[in-house]
Design an enzyme around this catalytic site. Structure first.
Site, mmCIF file in Angstrom:
data_model
loop_
_atom_site.group_PDB
_atom_site.id
_atom_site.type_symbol
_atom_site.label_atom_id
_atom_site.label_comp_id
_atom_site.label_asym_id
_atom_site.label_seq_id
_atom_site.Cartn_x
_atom_site.Cartn_y
_atom_site.Cartn_z
ATOM 1 N N ASP A 481 34.777 38.869 45.728
ATOM 2 C CA ASP A 481 34.354 38.457 43.958
ATOM 3 C C ASP A 481 33.936 37.328 44.030
ATOM 4 O O ASP A 481 33.980 36.141 44.882
ATOM 5 C CB ASP A 481 35.885 38.894 43.203
ATOM 6 C CG ASP A 481 35.528 39.092 41.971
ATOM 7 O OD1 ASP A 481 34.576 38.924 41.372
ATOM 8 O OD2 ASP A 481 36.563 39.731 41.223
ATOM 9 N N ASP A 551 32.267 44.756 35.059
ATOM 10 C CA ASP A 551 33.571 44.649 34.263
ATOM 11 C C ASP A 551 33.951 45.501 33.105
ATOM 12 O O ASP A 551 34.911 45.713 32.776
ATOM 13 C CB ASP A 551 33.893 43.358 34.065
ATOM 14 C CG ASP A 551 34.578 42.558 35.414
ATOM 15 O OD1 ASP A 551 34.911 43.177 36.354
ATOM 16 O OD2 ASP A 551 34.938 41.246 35.271
HETATM 17 C C1 GLA Z 1 36.662 40.088 38.282
HETATM 18 C C2 GLA Z 1 36.338 41.561 38.858
HETATM 19 C C3 GLA Z 1 37.457 42.513 38.445
HETATM 20 C C4 GLA Z 1 38.625 41.899 39.091
HETATM 21 C C5 GLA Z 1 39.043 40.539 38.493
HETATM 22 C C6 GLA Z 1 40.416 40.014 39.332
HETATM 23 O O1 GLA Z 1 36.550 39.976 37.035
HETATM 24 O O2 GLA Z 1 34.964 41.895 38.404
HETATM 25 O O3 GLA Z 1 37.122 43.736 38.997
HETATM 26 O O4 GLA Z 1 38.741 42.031 40.394
HETATM 27 O O5 GLA Z 1 38.009 39.452 38.731
HETATM 28 O O6 GLA Z 1 40.330 38.727 38.712
#
Ligand code: GLA
Length: 741
Positions: A481, A551
Site C-alpha cells: 500500500d 477504496d
Molecule cells: C488504504 C487501502 C485500503 C486499506 C487501508 C488500510 O486505504 O486502499 O484497502 O488497506 O489503506 O489502512
C-alpha cells in the site's frame, strides 16, 4: 522483419498487423515524422514530409535545408528539441556548460534487430520470444553538448503496439543537465480528434472523460510522486466520428508510476503534437561525462476498431508482455480481506473465525490488512515498525498463518513499505530518513511522512524487515500500500544540483525494492494499492499482476471506476471485492447478487465480515464462488467489450452499465447488465459485440437459441427480460451466458 529502412529514401517504416509508422532522415540529418496510422503497404512515404515555408526568419536562417526552405518550426518532427528553430513544445532540452538550452540533435547511425531490450532500472514491456517484435535504435548527436540521444522503437508483430523510449549519454568531458526528456512525441497532421483520458480523485478513480482538441496547449499531468488518483498516465486521440467499436484511435500509455505529463499542442497549421513522458516541471537530471539516462517507455496503440479494439490490444499486451511471474496467467485465489470487516480492530481469533467461515464457503485466501504490526491499533501510528503486535496476534505470525492454513486457506499480508509515522520506533531512531527540505515544516498526510526511497540504507532496512516477516511463515501474498502523496521532496544525501532528481530517483528506489522482493520470494502474489487506485499504472503491473482498483467498494460506483479502468487495463489487473451493504463509503444499499456480478469482472474477492452473513447471503456466496470458477476462463482470457457506458447512460430513461466477455474462439459469451436507476415503461435492446454472426448461441439458462447475427444486430430485449416482466429495480443485475452450438 516488421521494421525496414529504405536506404535510398532514408525512410524508416515500422509495421504492425494493422498500423504503419514512418519517419525519415532529412539531408541535414533531422528526423522528420512522415506517418502514423492504418497499415499501408507502400515503401515510398517520403512525399509525406511536411516542408512549409515559415515566416519566422530565425528558423529559416537556422536550418535552410538543401531541398529548399525547411523550417523546423513547421516541419513534423520525430523528436523535437528546445531552442534551435522549433518554437512549439519540445521533447528534449539539455543545458550544457554554456548555461544555454539550445539543443540540436542530428542523425548519426541506427540498428535494427529482432526482439526487445529492457530498460535498466525501469519497468517495460518485454517479448516472450524474439519473434514477437523487432527493434530499431536511432542514434543522434548534439555536437555542442556531446549528448548522444538514442531513440528506441519496438514494433510488435502480433499486436498493433509500438513502444518508444529514449536514452541520453554524455559523451563530452563536461557535465550537462537534462531539463526535459519525453519518451514519445508524434506530430499528427491535423486536429480532428477528441482527447480521451482517465480522470478522478480518491475513491473515484479513472472516470473516462473526453474533450475536443483546440488550438494551443492542453494536457494532463501528475506532480504527486505517483501516477495518481487524479490523472492516469494514459491519453487517447480518437478521430472525429469514432465510436466504441469503430474509427481511428491512437492510445498512449506510459509505463511509469511517478510524475508524468501529457502535453499536446495544436499549432498554426493544425498539426497536433503529442508528448508523453516524465513531468518536466518536477524533473532535472545532472549527467556527468560517460553517464547515461534512460526515460520510461510509452506504449502507443493504433486502433481502427474504435476505443474497444485499442483496449483489447492493451489488455493482451499488458497481461502477456508486461505482467510477470508465477501469477501472470495463473488463476488467482478468491480472497477475503479483513479491512472493511474489522479495520484495525482484530486479533488472531477473529481472523481465524473469518477464515473458518471463508473455508466453508469456498473462499481461498485470507488477507490480513492494516493493523497487525508495531503498536498499530489505530491508523495514525507505527508505520515503519514491521514486526508483529503479539498482543493482537497472540502466538505470533507463524501460529496465525498455521491456523489459517489448517482450515484450508492461504494467507496474505498488508504492508505500507514507503511510509513512516512520526509516532513509530523507526522515526524515533531515524528522523532523517524522511523526504524533507531542511528548514521547512513537513506536511503530514494520514498521520505519516514518506521515507526517502532514494536511499539504499532506507531500502535495505525496509527490505530486511519485510523479509523477516515473510520468511517466518507460509505467507503467499503481499498487499503493498501507499497512502499519501510526496511533499517537501528533498533528500538529505543528494547535493543541491541533484535535488530535482529526487522524484525520479524515488520511484527507481521503489522499483528496485519491489524487484528485490519478488526475486527473493518468486512465488509471492504481489498486489499493489495506493489509497485504492492511486498508482494503478503499467509500471506497477510489471511487479504486481493485480492492483486494488479503488477504496470505493460500492458496486454502483465501481461500475464507472471499472469501466474507466478497463479502457487500458485487463480484468485480471483489477482487484474487486464484494463488500457490506449499506456500503461503508457511500451508505448505499445494493443487492448481494449485484455486488458479486460487478466484482466478478475483476480479480475477485470479499471484504466484509463473513461471520455476520445471513443464511441467504451464505448461499449467494457459494453461488458466486461457483460462478467464479465456471466463468473464470471467459472473463480472464476472453476479449472484453464495453456495451453501455455508465457515465453517459445517466440521465437517459434507464441508466445502466453493461459489458461482455467473448472467448478467443467466440464459442462462449458472458454478458453482465446492471441497472443504476430504473424507469417505467421502457423498452431497451442490448446489442452484443464480437460474436460470430454465423454461429448459433444457446442461452445456457433458458435454452433459447439466437444466431450471432441476431444478437449483434437486434440484440436482447431487456423490456421483457427483467425479473418481473420487464420491470427492473435500482441496482438489479443480470448475467447471460451463451455457448455456441
Ligand atoms: C488504504 C487501502 C485500503 C486499506 C487501508 C488500510 O486505504 O486502499 O484497502 O488497506 O489503506 O489502512
Amino acid at each position: 522483419m516488421s521494421i525496414i529502412y529504405n536506404e535510398q529514401l532514408k525512410v524508416f517504416k515500422l509495421d504492425t498487423p494493422n498500423s504503419t509508422y514512418a519517419f525519415k532522415i532529412s539531408p541535414m540529418g533531422f528526423l522528420l515524422h512522415l506517418y502514423y496510422g492504418a497499415y499501408v503497404p507502400d515503401a515510398d512515404l517520403d512525399y509525406l514530409r511536411q516542408y512549409i515555408r515559415a515566416s519566422t526568419t530565425s528558423a529559416l536562417t537556422a536550418h535552410e535545408d538543401v531541398e529548399g526552405y525547411m523550417s523546423l518550426d513547421t516541419a513534423r518532427l520525430e523528436y523535437p528539441c528546445e531552442g534551435a528553430g522549433d518554437m512549439r513544445i519540445s521533447a528534449l532540452s539539455i543545458r550544457g556548460k554554456s548555461g544555454c538550452n539550445a539543443t540540436d540533435i542530428r542523425y548519426k547511425s541506427h540498428k535494427i534487430y529482432k526482439g526487445k531490450p529492457g530498460i535498466k532500472g525501469l519497468p517495460a514491456t518485454y517479448v516472450n520470444t524474439d519473434d514477437e517484435a523487432d527493434t530499431l535504435e536511432v542514434v543522434c548527436t548534439d555536437c555542442l553538448t556531446g549528448a548522444e540521444v538514442t531513440l528506441v522503437y519496438t514494433a510488435f508483430n502480433n499486436l498493433d503496439a509500438i513502444t518508444r523510449s529514449v536514452r541520453v549519454k554524455n559523451t563530452s568531458d563536461s557535465a550537462f543537465e537534462i531539463e526535459r526528456i519525453h519518451s514519445t512525441t508524434v506530430d499528427l497532421p491535423d486536429m480532428d480528434f477528441e482527447m480521451l483520458h482517465l480522470q478522478g480523485r480518491w475513491a473515484k478513480e479513472r472516470t473516462l472523460v473526453k474533450r475536443h482538441l483546440e488550438f494551443g496547449l492542453q494536457g494532463i499531468h501528475s506532480k504527486r510522486g505517483t501516477s495518481s488518483h487524479h490523472n492516469n498516465p494514459f491519453v487517447a486521440l480518437a478521430r472525429d466520428g469514432y465510436t466504441e467499436e469503430s474509427g481511428e484511435v491512437y492510445g498512449f500509455s506510459l509505463v511509469y508510476s511517478s510524475n508524468f505529463a501529457v502535453e499536446i499542442e495544436v499549432d498554426f497549421f493544425r498539426t497536433s503534437r503529442v508528448l508523453m513522458g516524465i513531468n518536466p516541471e518536477t524533473f532535472g537530471w545532472h549527467l556527468e561525462p560517460g553517464e547515461e539516462f534512460s526515460s520510461p517507455e510509452v506504449v502507443m496503440v493504433y486502433s481502427n476498431g474504435g476505443v474497444g479494439a485499442m483496449s483489447r490490444t492493451y489488455h493482451k499486451l499488458y497481461r502477456y508482455n508486461l505482467c510477470r511471474g508465477d501469477w501472470k496467467c495463473a488463476k488467482r485465489p478468491i480472497i477475503i480481506n479483513n479491512w472493511e470487516a474489522t479495520y484495525c480492530d482484530f486479533n488472531d481469533d477473529k481472523l481465524v473465525a473469518i477464515a473458518e467461515e471463508a473455508a466453508k464457503l469456498g473462499i481461498e485466501m485470507l488477507v490480513m490488512d492494516d493493523g497487525w504490526f508495531g503498536t498499530r491499533n489505530t491508523d495514525d501510528c507505527a508505520l515503519g515498525d514491521w514486526y508483529v503486535n503479539e498482543n493482537k496476534l497472540r502466538g505470533g505470525i507463524k501460529s496465525l498463518v498455521d491456523r489459517v492454513n489448517a482450515v484450508g486457506l492461504k494467507f496474505g499480508i498488508w504492508f505500507e513499505p514507503e511510509m513512516i509515522c512520526p509516532d513509530s520506533q523507526l522515526y524515533r531512531d531515524h528522523p532523517d530518513w524522511c523526504l524533507k527540505v531542511e528548514g521547512r515544516e513537513m506536511s503530514i498526510g494520514r498521520s505519516q511522512y514518506v521515507l526517502d526511497m532514494t536511499r539504499q540504507d532506507v531500502r535495505d532496512n525496509i527490505f530486511e524487515q519485510m523479509c523477516k516477516v515473510l520468511g517466518s511463515a507460509n505467507i503467499e501474498y503481499v498487499k503493498w500500500d501507499f497512502n499519501r502523496n510526496l511533499t517537501e521532496v528533498g533528500s538529505a544525501l543528494l547535493p543541491p544540483e541533484r535535488q530535482k532528481e529526487v522524484f525520479h530517483r524515488y520511484v527507481l528506489g521503489v522499483y528496485e525494492l519491489m524487484e528485490r522482493l519478488i526475486n527473493k520470494f518468486p512465488h509471492l502474489l504481489l498486489e499493489n494499492c495506493a489509497g485504492g487506485g492511486g498508482r494503478f499504472d503499467p509500471g506497477m503491473l510489471y511487479y504486481s499482476p493485480q492492483i486494488w482498483t479503488s477504496d470505493d467498494t460500492d458496486a454502483m460506483e465501481r461500475l464507472e471506476i471499472q469501466y474507466g479502468t478497463s479502457i487500458v487495463y485487463p480484468p485480471s489487473a483489477m482487484s474487486a471485492h464484494v463488500s457490506a451493504s449499506p456500503n461503508h463509503q457511500t451508505g448505499r444499499e445494493t443487492p448481494f447478487k449485484t455486488r458479486g456480478d460487478v466484482a466478478m469482472s475483476g480479480s475477485f474477492g470479499y471484504e466484509l465480515d463473513l461471520t455476520k452473513l445471513t443464511d441467504e447471503e451464505r448461499a449467494l456466496v457459494r453461488e458466486q464462488v461457483a460462478a467464479y470458477h465456471k466463468y473464470y476462463d471467459v472473463i480472464q482470457n476472453g476479449d472484453y467489450y464495453r456495451l453501455i457506458n455508465p457515465t453517459e447512460s445517466k440521465g437517459t430513461m434507464i441508466s445502466a452499465s453493461a459489458w461482455e466477455s467473448v472467448s478467443q474462439d467466440k464459442n462462449e459469451v458472458l454478458l453482465t447488465y446492471v441497472v443504476i436507476r430504473t424507469a417505467v415503461a421502457v423498452s431497451r435492446y442490448i446489442r452484443l459485440c464480437g460474436l460470430d454472426p454465423e454461429k448459433i448461441y444457446v442461452d445456457t439458462e433458458t435454452g433459447r437459441e439466437y444466431s450471432g447475427a441476431l444478437l449483434m444486430n437486434a440484440g436482447l430485449n431487456l423490456g421483457i427480460a427483467g425479473a418481473n416482466g420487464g420491470k427492473w429495480s435500482d441496482g438489479e443485475s443480470r448475467v447471460w451466458h451463451f455457448i455456441a452450438k
